[in-house]
Design a protein around this motif. Structure first.
Motif, PDB file in Angstrom:
ATOM      1  N   UNK A   1      21.531  48.792  94.456  1.00  0.00           N
ATOM      2  CA  UNK A   1      20.157  49.220  94.722  1.00  0.00           C
ATOM      3  C   UNK A   1      20.141  50.501  95.547  1.00  0.00           C
ATOM      4  N   UNK A   2      19.036  51.264  95.419  1.00  0.00           N
ATOM      5  CA  UNK A   2      18.849  52.510  96.163  1.00  0.00           C
ATOM      6  C   UNK A   2      18.212  52.180  97.508  1.00  0.00           C
TER       7      UNK A   2
ATOM      8  N   UNK B   1      19.898  60.903  89.776  1.00  0.00           N
ATOM      9  CA  UNK B   1      19.124  61.233  88.571  1.00  0.00           C
ATOM     10  C   UNK B   1      18.354  59.994  88.086  1.00  0.00           C
ATOM     11  N   UNK B   2      19.020  58.841  88.081  1.00  0.00           N
ATOM     12  CA  UNK B   2      18.367  57.601  87.629  1.00  0.00           C
ATOM     13  C   UNK B   2      17.190  57.248  88.539  1.00  0.00           C
ATOM     14  N   UNK B   3      17.368  57.451  89.828  1.00  0.00           N
ATOM     15  CA  UNK B   3      16.299  57.156  90.796  1.00  0.00           C
ATOM     16  C   UNK B   3      15.088  58.065  90.541  1.00  0.00           C
ATOM     17  N   UNK B   4      15.350  59.345  90.312  1.00  0.00           N
ATOM     18  CA  UNK B   4      14.245  60.288  90.057  1.00  0.00           C
ATOM     19  C   UNK B   4      13.537  59.924  88.736  1.00  0.00           C
ATOM     20  N   UNK B   5      14.318  59.527  87.736  1.00  0.00           N
ATOM     21  CA  UNK B   5      13.700  59.106  86.474  1.00  0.00           C
ATOM     22  C   UNK B   5      12.794  57.892  86.701  1.00  0.00           C
TER      23      UNK B   5
ATOM     24  N   UNK C   1      14.900  50.576  93.185  1.00  0.00           N
ATOM     25  CA  UNK C   1      15.564  50.669  91.886  1.00  0.00           C
ATOM     26  C   UNK C   1      16.906  49.948  91.967  1.00  0.00           C
ATOM     27  N   UNK C   2      17.130  49.019  91.060  1.00  0.00           N
ATOM     28  CA  UNK C   2      18.464  48.440  90.916  1.00  0.00           C
ATOM     29  C   UNK C   2      19.057  48.969  89.615  1.00  0.00           C
ATOM     30  N   UNK C   3      20.113  49.746  89.753  1.00  0.00           N
ATOM     31  CA  UNK C   3      20.817  50.319  88.610  1.00  0.00           C
ATOM     32  C   UNK C   3      22.050  49.457  88.343  1.00  0.00           C
TER      33      UNK C   3
END
Ligand SMILES: [Fe+2]
Length: 335
Positions: A127-128, A169-173, A249-251
Motif C-alpha cells: 500500500x501507498x 506512476x500507479x498511484x498517480x493513475x 492504493x494497494x498495488x
C-alpha cells in the motif's frame, strides 16, 4: 516505456539456479524478473525443491525486461515475467504479449488483484503510505490525508521517489481515476510548489526520512518496516481512511505467462505455486508485504490488508491509463 531502455538493459544480470533437490530433473523454466533478487530467489528455490524443475532467472529493471519480452515475440526466451506492479503487467497484456491462464488455485486470489482474463496474477500486495520521522513530527501534527501534504507546514519537508517509478506512476493513475485529471494535475503542481523533493528511489526516501533529512516520505508500506527494522525513529500513516476519504492504493507485485512460452506446463505449475499458501507465506515473510491469498496472515507488526479502506480501482484499469499519466507527469515536471 521504451525510453532509457539501453541504459537499463545494462543492469540486467543472469542467474541460473541449480535445483537443490535430488529429484529427477523434470523440465525447465525461464523467468524474467523485475524484483530485487533477495525477494524472489528464495521463492524460486522453494519451487525447485518441490518440483525438480530447473529455473533460469534473469533479473533487472521491470521496464527493460518488459520491453525485452515484447521484442522477443513471437519466439520468446522467457516463459514467466515477474513485475513489482500491476501496471507493467497490464502494459504487456495490452501489447498482446501474455498468455492467459486461470486455475482453481488462482481463482482463490481476489479478482481485484488479477487480470480479468487470466493474463496476470497478483502475488503480493503493497500500500501507498506516508512514513514520518518521529523526532521531527509530533503526533498531533500528523497528516491524515495525502491532500494535506500541500499545506505550507510541510514546505520542503517531504520526499518521494521519482515520477518514473512504477509505484508512483500507479498511484498517480489511481488518483486520476478517482479524482479526475484536472484535480490530480493541480494537486501535483501544489506539491511541487510546496517543495516536495523527488529522489532516485524508495530506498533513498526511507533512508532520508530515517536520518531526519525530511519529516515525511511517500513510500510503499514495506519501506517503513525496513527502515524501522534498521533502527530508525520512524512511524507510518495509512492516509485517507475516513468515511468520506478515498482510501489507500494497494498495488500488487505479480507474475504472468509469456505468450508463446516454450515451457507452458512448467509455467502453469509456477503460477499455481505462487498462489499456494506456502509461497504466499514466503512472500509475506520476505518483504512485509500482504499475502493476497485469503487466510494467509501478514507478518506481526504489519497492518493487515482487511483493516484498510482501499481506493476503488481495479489494478487491471491502471495499464490502459499509462500513457495519459506519463503525459500529465511530463506537464507537471516533478522530476
Ligand atoms: Fe519496492
Amino acid at each position: 516505456m521504451s525510453t532509457k531502455l539501453g541504459k537499463r538493459l545494462a543492469l540486467i544480470a543472469v542467474l541460473v539456479l541449480a535445483p537443490m533437490t535430488l529429484a529427477q530433473p523434470s523440465g525447465e523454466l525461464v523467468i524474467y524478473s523485475g524484483r530485487s533478487e533477495p525477494l524472489i530467489v528464495p521463492v524460486i528455490q522453494f519451487f525447485q525443491q518441490q518440483t525438480g524443475i530447473k529455473v533460469t532467472l534473469q533479473s533487472g529493471s521491470a521496464t527493460a525486461l518488459a520491453n525485452l519480452v515484447l521484442q522477443e515475440q513471437p519466439t520468446p526466451r522467457a516463459d514467466i515475467f515477474i513485475a513489482n506492479d500491476a501496471g507493467t503487467l497490464e502494459f504487456l497484456k495490452l501489447k498482446n504479449a501474455l498468455q492467459p491462464y486461470i486455475s482453481e488455485q488462482i481463482k482463490k486470489i481476489p479478482e481485484q488483484f488479477r487480470a480479468r482474463d487470466g493474463s496476470w496474477l497478483g502475488v503480493s500486495g503493497r500500500s501507498r503510505v506516508i512514513m514520518y520521522n518521529t523526532k521531527l513530527v509530533k503526533p498531533q501534527e500528523l497528516p491524515n490525508s495525502v491532500f494535506s501534504l500541500t499545506d505550507p507546514q510541510w514546505k520542503g519537508k517531504i520526499a518521494m521517489a521519482t515520477t518514473r517509478n512504477e509505484s508512483v506512476i500507479a498511484w498517480v493513475t489511481a488518483l486520476r481515476l478517482v479524482k479526475g485529471d484536472a484535480f490530480t494535475k493541480e494537486y501535483l503542481l501544489k506539491l511541487k510548489a510546496n517543495g516536495i523533493v523527488t529522489l532516485n528511489g524508495h530506498t533513498d526516501v526511507r533512508k532520508a526520512v530515517g536520518r531526519g533529512e525530511f519529516s515525511l516520505g511517500l513510500v510503499n508500506h514495506y519501506y517503513y518496516h525496513v527502515e524501522l527494522r534498521d533502527g530508525s525513529p520512524v512511524g507510518v500513516i495509512y492516509p485517507d481512511q475516513g468515511p468520506n476519504d478515498i482510501g489507500v492504493l494497494v498495488n500488487a507485485a505479480g507474475a504472468a505467462m509469456v505468450r508463446n512460452a516454450k515451457h507452458q506446463r512448467e509455467a502453469q505449475r509456477f503460477l499455481d505455486f505462487l498462489a499456494s499458501p506456502e509461497a504466499q507465506k514466503l512472500f509475506a515473510e520476505l518483504n512485509f508485504e500482504y499475502p493476497l491469498l485469503p487466510g494467509v496472515p501478514t507478518v506481526p507488526g504489519v497492518r493487515p490488508l482487511e483493516t484498510l479502506k482501499l481506493m476503488p480501482v481495479r489494478l487491471d484499469e491502471l495499464g490502459q491509463e499509462l500513457e495519459k499519466t506519463l503525459k500529465l507527469l511530463d506537464e507537471v515536471g516533478l522530476g
